[in-house]
Every structure is written in structure tokens, then in C-alpha cells.
Design an enzyme around this catalytic site. Structure first.
Site, PDB file in Angstrom:
ATOM      1  CE1 TYR A  68      18.632  28.346   5.847  1.00 10.64           C
ATOM      2  CE2 TYR A  68      16.561  28.613   4.687  1.00 10.64           C
ATOM      3  CZ  TYR A  68      17.592  27.803   5.120  1.00 10.64           C
ATOM      4  OH  TYR A  68      17.576  26.460   4.832  1.00 10.64           O
ATOM      5  CG  HIS A 156      17.459  24.329  10.110  1.00 13.12           C
ATOM      6  ND1 HIS A 156      17.578  25.698  10.026  1.00 13.12           N
ATOM      7  CD2 HIS A 156      18.134  23.841   9.029  1.00 13.12           C
ATOM      8  CE1 HIS A 156      18.278  26.021   8.963  1.00 13.12           C
ATOM      9  NE2 HIS A 156      18.642  24.903   8.342  1.00 13.12           N
TER      10      HIS A 156
END
Length: 350
Positions: A68, A156
Site C-alpha cells: 500500500y 498477501h
């Protein structure tokens, strides 16, 4: 706006036990991808203010990841929560990518040549689901977060890395949990087949599912949610607005981060028409719907500003009549066996 029962911007402090290592997860959390320049720049001051507003409103679960903003989200979260009591917080981050200078371009993070994240540090994500890579990723995340531990660690986006994710990466997570470095382990992604295999073959405490259990898309009901029920695995739901189409189903709406097809827009509009019939904002039904499922422990809000956050918190309090859910079912817009909120309200404590 339909009436609400609680003061605007306030949430319940209810928590759900997750796993066997002392984790109690709040019913509502804040995701930080949008605050790290995803699909548009968010000034740092605005990002920090949004996180602090979330804390002031009672949110104690914050989800982040190295991807992110290429570290921006973790650093901004650290800046916003620096003075807050650590024992009061639940922090999750993710592994599977290391941030490195000279990283090759990852086309999955682009659409039509434009990156999803803009104005981010030059270091880019490099896939690494090795045992040592997972541990290194956590160490680097903790450094950016200014913490000595994380509460939850997710694999992830292991879509194309199942073998490594289910072996070396999972072994690292399992050992970190056993050592008490993290209290819960899981996997996070926006597709269900690989996530279901990981639930079935690994001892995961929870999964983070984005976009596949929403008012628009309940595809997780066919594989992932039944597997989680069998295994006792809890679910955190992200992407409740499906990239914004459940906020405003216009022809320009996005779905799964890219422009929505006409078919998807039309389905969202049909859902909105039923919500309009009962004077209920489409977004209120969208944010409340996932919380009714017994496997769902928490829902993540993805606000980009304090005003957006306030709106989301108010949507959680909106009264929704049972007849609205009945009409969605009878119109084939929700499966008959989909769990729906009971009573007239469906806030985070229900």
C-alpha cells in the site's frame, strides 16, 4: 437520511474471538490502501487526520501492507497512532512482497498503463513467499510501523504463488504465531479459489476477503465461506463497496478497481432501486450486509478523508427494514440462503 439509533460517528466496541492465541477482533476496522495514494493522491496530513478520526470514533483495528503506497500506508499509520496505547490496538499487515530498489514492474498493479498507486517511494514490490522472505518482510513492516509486534499477519495476494504460500510462507507464519510474535495468521486476496485451498490445507485463524462477499457479489458463498465454517476460520471483509459502484452505480463507476461493465452497473442499479424504495442509502445496505454472516468477524472501511469516514460510520447505524432484504431475495439479487441483518438495525454490534 433515515434515522439512526446512536450518536453520529460512534461505533460499538464489540469484539469477536479469533484463533487460540488471545486475539479479539473489533467488528469494524480501517483499511489503509486508499490512504496511501491508491487511485489518487491523498495528502499525508489528510491521511493522518483520517486515521486519528477513526481512533477517536472508537475504531481500534487497522489493516495495512507493504504494497500500500510502497510503504506509505505503514508509515502514515505509525505517524497517526504514535501516541496511542498499543494494548488497545489491533494491527494487521501482510507478507509476500518485499520493497526493493530497482524492482521490476508488476503489471498487476497497472491498468491501461497507469499505476494504481501514484506518487509513492521509488522502492517497488518484489514477490517473496520464502521462509526468510516472510520474516524479513515482517521486520521491515515493524520498522515502518514503529512497533515491536503485529497482531495479525496475512499472506498477501498469493494467487499465482500457492505452492510457496502454502509451504514456506505458511511455515514462517506458523512459527511466528507459535513464538508469540503475532497472535493470528491468515491470507488476504480478492479471489476465492486459492484462498479456499489455503483454508483447507493450512491452520489459518482468519482470512481477509476483498470484494467477493458484498451486496453485489456473493461468490464466496460457493467455496470459501463453507470452508471457513468447517475449519472454524473467521473472515474479515474488505471492499464492501466493490471499488465504489455500491456508492454510486453510474456509468463511470469502478468495479474491482477498473471501469465496471454495463452488466455490473445494471445489477447495482437494480439493488439501488430496492434500497430507494425503503429510503435506505445503497451504501448503508452494502456496509451492513457482510456483518450478518456468522463467519464474518469484521468489516474494513476504506475511507480517504475524515468526511468519508464519518459517512461510513453513520451508514453502519442506518435502520434497514427486513422487507428490503426480502425484496432483494425475491428479485434474485441475493441468494435465498444469504445471511442478512436481523431486526431493524444492523450496526457493528449485531
Amino acid at each position: 437520511m433515515p434515522k439512526t439509533h446512536r450518536p453520529a460517528g460512534a461505533i460499538d466496541d464489540a469484539r469477536v474471538p479469533v484463533g487460540d492465541h488471545g486475539l479479539d477482533l473489533p467488528r469494524v476496522g480501517l483499511g489503509t490502501a486508499s490512504l496511501a495514494n491508491f487511485l489518487g493522491v491523498v495528502p499525508e496530513e489528510q491521511a493522518v487526520e483520517t486515521i486519528r478520526r477513526a481512533y477517536d470514533a472508537g475504531i481500534r483495528y487497522f489493516d495495512t501492507a507493504p504494497l500500500y503506497g510502497h510503504g506509505l500506508a505503514e508509515r502514515r499509520l505509525a505517524a497517526a497512532l504514535d501516541a496511542k496505547p498499543r494494548t488497545d490496538l489491533v494491527i494487521s499487515s501482510k507478507v509476500g512482497r518485499l520493497l526493493r530498489a530497482g524492482a521490476p514492474r508488476d503489471d498487476s498493479q497497472y491498468y491501461e498503463g497507469e499505476p494504481f498507486y501514484t506518487e509513492v517511494p521509488a522502492t517497488g514490490p518484489v514477490w517473496d513467499f520464502s521462509y526468510d522472505g516472510v520474516r524479513t518482510s515482517l521486520e521491515e513492516s515493524l520498522d515502518r510501523l514503529g512497533l515491536d509486534r503485529a497482531d495479525i499477519l496475512y499472506l498477501h495476494d498469493p494467487d499465482h504463488h500457492y505452492e510457496d504460500a502454502g509451504t514456506t510462507a505458511y511455515a514462517a507464519l506458523r512459527d511466528l504465531r507459535e513464538a508469540g510474535t503475532v497472535r493470528a495468521i491468515g491470507a488476504g486476496m480478492n479471489r476465492t479459489p486459492v484462498l479456499t485451498r489455503l483454508v483447507e490445507n493450512c491452520d489459518l485463524d482468519l482470512v481477509l476477503l476483498a470484494g467477493r462477499y458484498t451486496l453485489l457479489d456473493q461468490s464466496a458463498m460457493t467455496d470459501l465461506l463453507p470452508a471457513c465454517r468447517r475449519r472454524g476460520t473467521k473472515v474479515v471483509v474488505g471492499g464492501v463497496f466493490n471499488s465504489g459502484i455500491l456508492l454510486d452505480p453510474s456509468p463511470q463507476a469502478r468495479y474491482d478497481y477498473v471501469p465496471a461493465s454495463g452488466v455490473i452497473v445494471e445489477r447495482a442499479r437494480r439493488i439501488k432501486a430496492i434500497c430507494d424504495r425503503y429510503d435506505v442509502p445503497l451504501a448503508a445496505a452494502a456496509i451492513q450486509f457482510p456483518l450478518a454472516h456468522p463467519q464474518v468477524a469484521s468489516v474494513l472501511i476504506g475511507a480517504r478523508s475524515p468526511d468519508e469516514l464519518n459517512m461510513d460510520l453513520d451508514l453502519l447505524q442506518v435502520d434497514i427494514p427486513a422487507a428490503l432484504w426480502h425484496d432483494l431475495r425475491s428479485s434474485d439479487l441475493l441468494p435465498e440462503d444469504a445471511h442478512v441483518p436481523s431486526g431493524v438495525t444492523a450496526g457493528p454490534g449485531h
